[in-house]
Design an enzyme around this catalytic site. Structure first.
Site, mmCIF file in Angstrom:
data_model
loop_
_atom_site.group_PDB
_atom_site.id
_atom_site.type_symbol
_atom_site.label_atom_id
_atom_site.label_comp_id
_atom_site.label_asym_id
_atom_site.label_seq_id
_atom_site.Cartn_x
_atom_site.Cartn_y
_atom_site.Cartn_z
ATOM 1 N N ARG A 80 12.017 -2.893 13.582
ATOM 2 C CA ARG A 80 13.588 -2.681 14.034
ATOM 3 C C ARG A 80 14.239 -4.080 13.603
ATOM 4 N NH1 ARG A 80 15.097 0.306 17.790
ATOM 5 N NH2 ARG A 80 17.065 -0.929 18.356
ATOM 6 N N HIS A 130 5.989 -11.270 6.695
ATOM 7 C CA HIS A 130 6.486 -10.334 5.660
ATOM 8 C C HIS A 130 5.516 -10.161 4.576
ATOM 9 C CE1 HIS A 130 9.542 -8.056 3.590
ATOM 10 N NE2 HIS A 130 9.416 -8.729 2.387
ATOM 11 N N ASP A 150 14.853 -10.675 6.908
ATOM 12 C CA ASP A 150 13.747 -11.599 6.188
ATOM 13 C C ASP A 150 14.382 -12.799 5.451
ATOM 14 O OD1 ASP A 150 12.027 -9.636 6.660
ATOM 15 O OD2 ASP A 150 12.354 -8.318 5.103
ATOM 16 N N THR A 185 -5.003 -9.095 3.973
ATOM 17 C CA THR A 185 -6.009 -10.104 4.359
ATOM 18 C C THR A 185 -5.695 -11.372 4.480
ATOM 19 O OG1 THR A 185 -7.592 -8.502 2.871
ATOM 20 C CG2 THR A 185 -8.458 -10.706 3.339
ATOM 21 N N GLU A 216 -2.446 -11.936 5.220
ATOM 22 C CA GLU A 216 -1.433 -12.206 6.321
ATOM 23 C C GLU A 216 -2.252 -12.438 7.615
ATOM 24 O OE1 GLU A 216 0.975 -8.669 6.996
ATOM 25 O OE2 GLU A 216 0.996 -8.098 4.852
HETATM 26 C C1 GRF Z 1 2.366 -5.806 7.688
HETATM 27 O O1 GRF Z 1 2.258 -5.777 6.386
HETATM 28 C C2 GRF Z 1 3.526 -6.993 7.927
HETATM 29 O O2 GRF Z 1 3.715 -7.690 6.962
HETATM 30 C C3 GRF Z 1 4.691 -5.929 7.954
HETATM 31 O O3 GRF Z 1 4.421 -4.881 8.667
HETATM 32 C C4 GRF Z 1 3.052 -4.937 8.504
HETATM 33 C C5 GRF Z 1 2.343 -4.526 9.919
HETATM 34 O O4 GRF Z 1 1.040 -4.237 9.801
HETATM 35 N N1 GRF Z 1 5.894 -6.818 8.686
HETATM 36 P P1 GRF Z 1 0.103 -4.187 11.105
HETATM 37 O O5 GRF Z 1 0.882 -3.516 12.112
HETATM 38 O O6 GRF Z 1 0.092 -5.624 11.337
HETATM 39 O O7 GRF Z 1 -1.133 -3.735 10.804
#
Ligand code: GRF
Length: 216
Positions: free
Chosen positions: A94, A112, A148, A175, A177
């Site tokens: 959201r 992101h 963002d 990976t 993230e």
């Molecule tokens: C991730 O790719 C994040 O960067 C984006 O939404 C996705 C969420 O993935 N904002 P998850 O629900 O954490 O697996």
């Protein structure tokens, strides 16, 4: 010392939430999750939280169409009920409003799946492939009132391969993230992040090498 109390907002599968939980449980992230909130009743993220004994609640956005600020005010009330000090957006689908941003100024982080300011918004892994960039990655940033656009804390870079599909690139980025989100939260918990206009300075006594994580 009291641990930083996190409120995690997540709409979907919650793999970033899971990484945060795992890092807290293994001791590499010194924080605690006070509550996980989802706008989706069936979100797998809620199930993940409950499995780890964490408070997990669904805050329905039904009835708040066109009333985003009112919904965010409801979120703020819930977060405060759980004494949340810091808000983590982990796949929260959201657009949040100034009501939430003002309640937690410089105390909301988002992850992101692209190297901002390139490719804000949705479906960004596909957009990166179609644009022909050679590198993409992920960005952890503080949240402001734009989409963002907030000050960048850490980025990780991954290559975009010639035969990449959206799924393959997304997995390679994911990976990273899972590593940098917890890293950024830990830096905040240690009081090592200073927001200076658009820049986030990382103090570590030496330099800000933390911000140059490439395939860490
Ligand atoms: C991730 O790719 C994040 O960067 C984006 O939404 C996705 C969420 O993935 N904002 P998850 O629900 O954490 O697996």
């Amino acid at each position: 010392m009291n641990k930083l109390k996190l409120g995690v907002l997540a709409s979907g599968r919650g793999s970033n939430l899971q990484a945060i939980i795992d890092n807290i449980e293994s001791g590499s992230l010194s924080a605690e999750i006070a509550v996980v909130i989802s706008d989706q009743a069936e979100a797998f993220s809620l199930e993940r939280a409950r499995k780890h004994g964490l408070p997990a609640i669904h805050v329905s956005a039904g009835g708040y169409k066109g009333k985003r600020e009112e919904y965010d005010a409801l979120l703020v009330r819930e977060l405060r009920k759980f004494n949340v000090e810091f808000v983590v957006l982990a796949g929260f689908m959201r657009i949040i409003t100034r009501v939430l941003v003002k309640a937690y100024p410089d105390r909301i982080m988002n992850i992101h799946p692209a190297l901002l300011p390139s490719f804000p918004g949705l479906h960004v892994q596909k957009a990166a492939i179609e644009h022909g960039v050679k590198f993409s990655g992920c960005t952890v940033h503080f949240v402001d009132e734009g989409m963002d656009t907030g000050p960048i804390i850490i980025q990780a870079v991954v290559p975009v391969l010639d035969n990449d599909t959206e799924d393959a690139l997304s997995a390679r980025i994911l990976t990273q993230e899972h590593k940098i989100f917890s890293r950024a939260i830990q830096l905040y918990a240690e009081g090592r992040l200073k927001v200076d206009g658009r820049r986030v300075l990382i103090s570590d006594g030496t330099n800000n090498a933390d911000a140059f994580l490439i395939n860490p």
